[in-house]
Design a protein around this motif. Structure first.
Motif, PDB file in Angstrom:
ATOM      1  N   GLY A 173       0.809  -1.209   0.000  1.00 28.69           N
ATOM      2  CA  GLY A 173       0.000   0.000   0.000  1.00 28.69           C
ATOM      3  C   GLY A 173       0.836   1.251   0.000  1.00 28.69           C
ATOM      4  N   GLU A 174       1.954   1.236   0.723  1.00 26.90           N
ATOM      5  CA  GLU A 174       2.824   2.400   0.744  1.00 26.90           C
ATOM      6  C   GLU A 174       3.433   2.648  -0.626  1.00 26.90           C
ATOM      7  OE1 GLU A 174       6.613   4.223   3.245  1.00 26.90           O
ATOM      8  OE2 GLU A 174       5.467   2.519   4.017  1.00 26.90           O
ATOM      9  N   ALA A 175       3.809   1.592  -1.322  1.00 22.40           N
ATOM     10  CA  ALA A 175       4.350   1.746  -2.672  1.00 22.40           C
ATOM     11  C   ALA A 175       3.294   2.323  -3.614  1.00 22.40           C
ATOM     12  CB  ALA A 175       4.858   0.401  -3.194  1.00 22.40           C
ATOM     13  N   ALA A 176       2.055   1.848  -3.476  1.00 23.34           N
ATOM     14  CA  ALA A 176       0.978   2.358  -4.318  1.00 23.34           C
ATOM     15  C   ALA A 176       0.696   3.818  -4.007  1.00 23.34           C
ATOM     16  CB  ALA A 176      -0.276   1.512  -4.118  1.00 23.34           C
ATOM     17  N   ALA A 177       0.770   4.180  -2.714  1.00 25.40           N
ATOM     18  CA  ALA A 177       0.545   5.573  -2.333  1.00 25.40           C
ATOM     19  C   ALA A 177       1.608   6.475  -2.943  1.00 25.40           C
ATOM     20  CB  ALA A 177       0.550   5.706  -0.812  1.00 25.40           C
ATOM     21  N   ARG A 178       2.846   6.031  -2.908  1.00 26.61           N
ATOM     22  CA  ARG A 178       3.929   6.828  -3.470  1.00 26.61           C
ATOM     23  C   ARG A 178       3.776   6.939  -4.995  1.00 26.61           C
ATOM     24  NH1 ARG A 178       8.927   8.729  -2.258  1.00 26.61           N
ATOM     25  NH2 ARG A 178      10.383   8.835  -3.996  1.00 26.61           N
ATOM     26  N   ALA A 182       3.452  10.384  -6.985  1.00 30.11           N
ATOM     27  CA  ALA A 182       4.411  10.740  -8.030  1.00 30.11           C
ATOM     28  C   ALA A 182       3.733  10.990  -9.366  1.00 30.11           C
ATOM     29  CB  ALA A 182       5.463   9.650  -8.164  1.00 30.11           C
ATOM     30  N   THR A 183       2.636  10.304  -9.616  1.00 29.26           N
ATOM     31  CA  THR A 183       1.920  10.476 -10.881  1.00 29.26           C
ATOM     32  C   THR A 183       1.272  11.844 -10.962  1.00 29.26           C
ATOM     33  OG1 THR A 183       1.487   8.105 -11.077  1.00 29.26           O
ATOM     34  CG2 THR A 183       0.029   9.592 -12.302  1.00 29.26           C
ATOM     35  N   THR A 217       2.217  11.109   2.128  1.00 33.31           N
ATOM     36  CA  THR A 217       1.448  11.176   0.881  1.00 33.31           C
ATOM     37  C   THR A 217      -0.018  11.479   1.152  1.00 33.31           C
ATOM     38  OG1 THR A 217       0.851   8.815   0.834  1.00 33.31           O
ATOM     39  CG2 THR A 217       2.951   9.459  -0.226  1.00 33.31           C
ATOM     40  N   GLN A 218      -0.457  11.237   2.387  1.00 29.52           N
ATOM     41  CA  GLN A 218      -1.847  11.422   2.823  1.00 29.52           C
ATOM     42  C   GLN A 218      -2.827  10.518   2.080  1.00 29.52           C
ATOM     43  OE1 GLN A 218      -3.066  15.522   3.225  1.00 29.52           O
ATOM     44  NE2 GLN A 218      -1.138  16.156   4.142  1.00 29.52           N
ATOM     45  N   ALA A 219      -2.307   9.513   1.404  1.00 28.75           N
ATOM     46  CA  ALA A 219      -3.188   8.596   0.677  1.00 28.75           C
ATOM     47  C   ALA A 219      -4.060   7.786   1.619  1.00 28.75           C
ATOM     48  CB  ALA A 219      -2.355   7.657  -0.200  1.00 28.75           C
ATOM     49  N   ALA A 220      -3.611   7.606   2.860  1.00 26.75           N
ATOM     50  CA  ALA A 220      -4.373   6.824   3.826  1.00 26.75           C
ATOM     51  C   ALA A 220      -5.002   7.700   4.893  1.00 26.75           C
ATOM     52  CB  ALA A 220      -3.465   5.784   4.480  1.00 26.75           C
ATOM     53  N   LEU A 221      -5.085   9.002   4.651  1.00 27.13           N
ATOM     54  CA  LEU A 221      -5.703   9.915   5.607  1.00 27.13           C
ATOM     55  C   LEU A 221      -7.189   9.596   5.730  1.00 27.13           C
ATOM     56  CD1 LEU A 221      -5.575  12.477   7.383  1.00 27.13           C
ATOM     57  CD2 LEU A 221      -5.973  13.820   5.309  1.00 27.13           C
ATOM     58  N   HIS A 248     -16.039   8.476  -0.538  1.00 26.80           N
ATOM     59  CA  HIS A 248     -14.597   8.318  -0.393  1.00 26.80           C
ATOM     60  C   HIS A 248     -14.096   7.357  -1.457  1.00 26.80           C
ATOM     61  CE1 HIS A 248     -10.794   6.852   1.644  1.00 26.80           C
ATOM     62  NE2 HIS A 248     -10.645   8.150   1.625  1.00 26.80           N
ATOM     63  N   GLY A 249     -12.978   7.706  -2.085  1.00 25.48           N
ATOM     64  CA  GLY A 249     -12.419   6.854  -3.127  1.00 25.48           C
ATOM     65  C   GLY A 249     -10.922   7.052  -3.245  1.00 25.48           C
ATOM     66  N   ARG A 250     -10.343   6.417  -4.247  1.00 26.05           N
ATOM     67  CA  ARG A 250      -8.906   6.506  -4.454  1.00 26.05           C
ATOM     68  C   ARG A 250      -8.586   7.855  -5.093  1.00 26.05           C
ATOM     69  NH1 ARG A 250      -4.858   5.047  -8.333  1.00 26.05           N
ATOM     70  NH2 ARG A 250      -2.988   4.174  -7.360  1.00 26.05           N
ATOM     71  N   GLY A 251      -7.692   8.588  -4.475  1.00 23.54           N
ATOM     72  CA  GLY A 251      -7.330   9.892  -5.021  1.00 23.54           C
ATOM     73  C   GLY A 251      -6.471  10.666  -4.043  1.00 23.54           C
ATOM     74  N   MET A 252      -6.181  11.891  -4.391  1.00 22.08           N
ATOM     75  CA  MET A 252      -5.301  12.718  -3.588  1.00 22.08           C
ATOM     76  C   MET A 252      -6.062  13.384  -2.446  1.00 22.08           C
ATOM     77  SD  MET A 252      -2.676  12.012  -5.311  1.00 22.08           S
ATOM     78  CE  MET A 252      -1.546  12.969  -4.303  1.00 22.08           C
ATOM     79  N   SER A 253      -5.356  13.601  -1.351  1.00 22.94           N
ATOM     80  CA  SER A 253      -5.913  14.364  -0.238  1.00 22.94           C
ATOM     81  C   SER A 253      -6.081  15.819  -0.653  1.00 22.94           C
ATOM     82  CB  SER A 253      -4.971  14.280   0.963  1.00 22.94           C
ATOM     83  OG  SER A 253      -5.201  15.339   1.866  1.00 22.94           O
ATOM     84  N   ILE A 254      -7.238  16.396  -0.337  1.00 27.01           N
ATOM     85  CA  ILE A 254      -7.481  17.789  -0.724  1.00 27.01           C
ATOM     86  C   ILE A 254      -6.508  18.739  -0.028  1.00 27.01           C
ATOM     87  CG2 ILE A 254      -9.177  18.264   1.079  1.00 27.01           C
ATOM     88  CD1 ILE A 254      -9.316  19.400  -2.633  1.00 27.01           C
ATOM     89  N   LEU A 255      -5.992  18.353   1.140  1.00 24.57           N
ATOM     90  CA  LEU A 255      -5.007  19.191   1.834  1.00 24.57           C
ATOM     91  C   LEU A 255      -3.740  19.355   1.007  1.00 24.57           C
ATOM     92  CD1 LEU A 255      -5.349  17.624   5.394  1.00 24.57           C
ATOM     93  CD2 LEU A 255      -6.359  19.769   4.602  1.00 24.57           C
TER      94      LEU A 255
END
Length: 313
Positions: A42-47, A51-52, A78-82, A153-160
Motif C-alpha cells: 500500500g505504501e508503494a501504491a501511495a507513493r 508521483a503520478t 502522501t496522505q493517501a491513507a488519511l 470516499h475513493g482513491r485519489g489525492m488528499s485535498i489538503l
C-alpha cells in the motif's frame, strides 16, 4: 472559548524547523491514518499515486520523510491513507481577495499558520504536517477548500495536498484549474481560486468529473441541495444564500459578514464552530486572520513567528 494559534516559518523543510514542529504531533497524525492502507504494498501504491499527480513535490516528500526519520513516514506524508474528514466552511471572493470561514472542531484543527519555501514562498493555514486548508503564494494566487457535501470516499489525492500543490506550482486561476481538472481526489470537495484578475469555484469528488463554476462564493454542497437533515445541521444552503444576497461585496464587507450569523457559527462541540476567518489579498502578499475581537496579519514581506490567543463563540 479561548483558542491559541501560532505562526511558524519552516523554510524549505530541511533545516530542522519543520521536523521540530512535526515531531510532537506525529502520534496524532499517525492516529488519523488508516494503517491497513499503508502496508508495504500500500505504501508503494501511495507513493506511485503521489508521483503520478504531484511529481514536482516528490523531492519535497522525500526530504520531509528523511527529516522526520520515522518508519513509514513517506507513506503517511502522501496522505493517501488519511481518514476522511468533513467540515463546514463559507468561502467568497471580492476583487483581488479570498475570504473564508473555517468551521470545525477546534480540538482537531492544528491552528498553525505556516510560511514555507518548498518550491516557492507560500503562506497558509497548515494541517496534517504539510497540507493546507487555505493559503497564497508569491505569484498572487490564493486557494481554499471546503467540504463538498457528499459523504463519499475513493482513491485519489488528499485535498489538503491538492491545495499545497496548486500553490507550489501554479500562478493563476486558469493554470490552477487546468491542473486540478485532471486531479483525482479522495473526497467530495470544493475549492475557491483567486488571483489578481479573477476568481472561480471548483467542484471535485471521487464520483464525479471536476467542474468549474464562475461564481464568487461556495459553501458545503455542489450541484444539488443536500438532504433536509443535513441542511438542518450544517445550513449550507442558508449560508450560500446569505453570500449570494450580497451584491458585489468588498473584501471588508465579506469579512464583516463572516463574523456574524448565519455565516459565523458557534456549535463547536458539534464540529460546526467558526475557528477562524481568513482574508487573503494575494496580489499584496498578505493575509489577515480575523475573530470578533481580534485581527492578526502576516505577509511575505514581514512574516513573524509568534503565538496569540483569541476568544471565539
Amino acid at each position: 472559548m479561548e483558542l491559541t494559534f501560532r505562526a511558524i516559518d519552516v523554510g524549505d523543510g530541511r533545516d530542522g524547523r519543520w521536523a521540530k514542529q512535526a515531531e510532537p504531533v506525529w502520534p496524532v497524525i499517525a492516529g488519523e491514518t488508516d494503517p491497513s492502507a499503508l502496508e508495504p504494498a500500500g505504501e508503494a501504491a501511495a507513493r506511485e499515486l503521489f508521483a503520478t499527480h504531484m511529481p514536482e513535490l516528490v523531492p519535497v516528500l522525500d526530504g520531509l520523510a528523511a527529516e522526520l526519520d520515522r518508519p513509514g513516514a513517506a507513506g503517511v506524508l502522501t496522505q493517501a491513507a488519511l481518514k476522511p474528514f468533513f467540515s463546514g466552511c463559507s468561502m467568497a471572493s471580492a476583487p483581488g481577495a479570498l475570504v473564508r470561514n473555517y468551521d470545525f472542531d477546534p480540538e482537531h484543527c492544528e491552528r498553525t499558520v505556516v510560511a514555507s519555501r518548498f518550491l516557492r514562498p507560500v503562506i497558509g493555514m497548515g494541517d496534517f504536517l504539510w497540507g493546507l486548508l487555505d493559503g497564497m503564494n508569491d505569484a498572487g494566487l490564493a486557494v481554499a477548500l471546503s467540504f463538498g457535501g457528499r459523504f463519499v470516499h475513493g482513491r485519489g489525492m488528499s485535498i489538503l495536498l491538492v491545495v499545497r500543490y496548486l500553490l507550489e506550482t501554479c500562478a493563476s486561476v486558469d493554470e490552477a484549474w487546468r491542473v486540478v481538472a485532471g486531479m483525482p481526489v479522495s473526497t467530495a470537495q470544493n475549492l475557491i481560486l483567486v488571483d489578481r484578475e479573477q476568481a472561480a469555484v471548483v467542484h471535485l469528488g471521487p464520483d464525479r468529473k471536476a467542474a468549474r463554476v464562475d461564481e464568487g462564493c461556495v459553501t458545503n454542497h455542489q450541484d444539488a441541495p443536500v438532504p433536509a437533515d443535513q441542511e438542518a445541521w450544517g445550513a449550507t444552503g442558508r449560508r450560500l444564500a446569505a453570500l449570494r444576497a450580497m451584491p458585489d461585496p468588498s473584501a471588508d464587507e465579506l469579512v464583516a459578514a463572516m463574523l456574524r450569523p448565519p455565516l459565523y457559527q458557534t456549535r463547536y462541540a458539534e464540529g460546526m464552530g467558526t475557528v477562524y476567518t481568513a482574508d487573503y489579498r494575494p496580489a499584496q502578499g498578505r493575509v489577515t486572520y480575523a475573530w470578533p475581537a481580534h485581527r492578526h496579519e502576516q505577509s511575505f514581506e514581514r512574516f513573524t513567528p509568534e503565538e496569540w490567543t483569541v476568544r471565539v463563540g
